[in-house]
Design an enzyme around this catalytic site. Sequence first.
Site, PDB file in Angstrom:
ATOM      1  N   SER A 208     -34.229  16.920  26.994  1.00 43.25           N
ATOM      2  CA  SER A 208     -33.217  17.234  27.994  1.00 43.25           C
ATOM      3  C   SER A 208     -33.378  18.639  28.566  1.00 43.25           C
ATOM      4  CB  SER A 208     -31.834  17.073  27.395  1.00 43.25           C
ATOM      5  OG  SER A 208     -31.746  17.820  26.199  1.00 43.25           O
ATOM      6  N   ASP A 483     -22.296  23.958  24.044  1.00 40.19           N
ATOM      7  CA  ASP A 483     -23.712  23.796  24.328  1.00 40.19           C
ATOM      8  C   ASP A 483     -24.342  25.168  24.520  1.00 40.19           C
ATOM      9  OD1 ASP A 483     -26.229  23.263  25.202  1.00 40.19           O
ATOM     10  OD2 ASP A 483     -25.650  21.842  26.777  1.00 40.19           O
ATOM     11  N   HIS A 486     -28.852  24.134  26.236  1.00 39.55           N
ATOM     12  CA  HIS A 486     -29.227  23.931  27.638  1.00 39.55           C
ATOM     13  C   HIS A 486     -28.787  25.144  28.455  1.00 39.55           C
ATOM     14  CE1 HIS A 486     -28.838  19.788  25.966  1.00 39.55           C
ATOM     15  NE2 HIS A 486     -30.002  19.681  26.580  1.00 39.55           N
TER      16      HIS A 486
END
Length: 509
Positions: A208, A483, A486
């Site tokens: 990702s 998160d 990312h």
Amino acid sequence: MASSIFKYVFTDFLKPMLQLLLFVFPAFYAAVFSLLLVFAFVVFLGRNPPPATFVFDPQVIAIADPANASGLPFPAPPHANTSLGVGRKESPENASDLAPAAANHSTEAEKGRGGSPEKGQKASESGKDLATCDLFDGRWVFDESTPMYPPGSCPFIDSSFDCLGNGRPDQNYTKLRWQPKGCSIPRLEGKKMLRALRGKRLVFVGDSLNRNMWESLLCILRHPLKRKHRVFEASGRKEFRTDNSYAFRFEGYHPSSLLSFLVGGGFRSCASCSRTAQDYNCSIEFFRSPFLVRESSRVDSQGKSRETLRLDLIEASSDAYRTADVLVFNSGHWWTHEKTSKGYEEEHAAARRNFYQEGDHVYPQLSAEEAYRKAMRTWGTWVDTRVDSNRTRVFFRGYSWSHFSGGQWNSGGNCDGETEPITEDRHLAKYLKLTGILESVIGEMTTPVLYLNITRMTDYRKDAHPSVYRVPAGKRKPGGFQDCSHWCLPGVPDAWNELLYAMLLRELS
Ligand SMILES: *[C@@H]1O[C@H](CO)[C@@H](O)[C@H](O)[C@H]1NC(C)=O
Ligand SMILES: *[C@@H]1O[C@H](CO)[C@@H](O)[C@H](O)[C@H]1NC(C)=O
Ligand SMILES: *[C@@H]1O[C@H](CO)[C@@H](O)[C@H](O)[C@H]1NC(C)=O
Ligand SMILES: *[C@@H]1O[C@H](CO)[C@@H](O)[C@H](O)[C@H]1NC(C)=O
Ligand SMILES: *[C@@H]1O[C@H](CO)[C@@H](O)[C@H](O)[C@H]1NC(C)=O
Ligand SMILES: *[C@@H]1O[C@H](CO)[C@@H](O)[C@H](O)[C@H]1NC(C)=O
Ligand SMILES: *[C@@H]1O[C@H](CO)[C@@H](O)[C@H](O)[C@H]1NC(C)=O
Ligand SMILES: *[C@@H]1O[C@H](CO)[C@@H](O)[C@H](O)[C@H]1NC(C)=O
């Protein structure tokens, strides 16, 4: 009788003749005249064609861009007076003047890191040529002209990377530009990159975080285009998280397309007419493949199906991207656990039992590092034997740091409230073992892999993760995961794409 004959002649013969002369013939002459005009214009254009646009093919480069024309397929981009004229020998300063500037520069940069990020550098600081400088040794500088697409303007950004849309209040994290110590990187101009990629496929393969980078590039390339509807997912999908692969088409189309088709058809070979019918005809794709090797399963002694990872087999969809023109791989986060709460110390990657498989052999226990080495070798052998390195440029994007503090990703680790990057090198992490393994595997390969060595540059950026802004305020649960792996978009992956672009230019010059 005579009058009726006259009437007959008049109504059935003379009158239509008169009408024909009065209306149809002038129209006919007008039509012929305008056709002649168009023809003359086309001849004029055919004799004065627009400059041949650069094409990515090494062979075509040789034709379109003789080594001594200007040295470069693209004109040197304007970049705050720091432009070096990529690949060109000419420079604002004398070569002899450059060496000391470059030598002194590193110490200046070191000083700069101690304080807060500074404004863009002066021309004198950008010493060495882009061709020889280490693009990954540098620092983040504040630059009002970044980002390359306005926050909130791009429909391709996954909602979990859309920090602004999810209510993140500060925006300084979008205004830092990566500045290598020894040179300046050319600003990524979307249209130029699209022209370079005309008729080509650029494919991201990985986890990702590569999707993060892929979405960033889509937005960078889309933003400067007028006809944004000519950029679309090939099968019309509007959501980019769940499926295993996506392909964005950048078609572009301009009003002169018909004309250039005529010109192409009439005065050049028809190879060029099909090329000019679409401006870009380029495809920017993503394949999900977090391990790069094949996820599989086996039946255990109790008859249950268990997931395994075939360290000896390349991932199943590899044939679908093997022949792409540019490949950008990554793999890292799925092999190791995230950082511990105590600073950025590398946690010893936990062994996974009965998971790694080679042939019929399932390893009862194997360290993630050993498994990673085996998998990367499998990948490297595949690239060396199955990818035509004359046709395909192979990139590998290195490990991107996470910044969880106070726990791991699933145990309360957080990074919200971080609004400034790390400025002092002593606060950076140790080098990661996985990275060493990756670098040694790449070093053993016969294919020249273009290594995006972004590990250190990402380590500075504890400020740029989505943290709690991975979900909109209304849907946020107290104590929900943050998160810190990312990156918000616009943000850090934009800089990776700038470096990708710079390396492509370097390859071509
Ligand atoms: C281009 O370079 C070749 C050798 O690299 C040289 O023979 C030729 O004269 C050059 N042409 C021009 C126009 O400079
Ligand atoms: C950039 O160069 C131009 C002309 O060479 C000059 O007018 C301008 O002030 C320079 N800008 C900066 C930021 O140095
Ligand atoms: C470049 O070098 C020449 C002689 O070596 C010198 O005359 C000239 O002033 C120098 N140019 C700059 C910009 O330093
Ligand atoms: C650069 O460093 C050298 C010594 O390494 C020193 O002699 C020189 O004055 C420095 N130049 C500048 C502009 O700081
Ligand atoms: C953003 O960065 C600029 C320049 O470093 C600084 O002046 C400003 O205070 C920062 N804003 C915030 C909200 O941190
Ligand atoms: C578009 O590019 C593909 C290769 O990616 C090529 O096969 C196709 O012919 C091109 N189409 C046009 C209209 O140029
Ligand atoms: C790649 O190019 C080189 C040199 O042009 C050539 O020797 C080699 O056979 C080519 N390889 C393939 C797989 O076409
Ligand atoms: C990648 O960068 C790190 C530090 O930024 C450096 O130590 C390492 O040698 C680089 N790796 C390669 C292969 O250039």
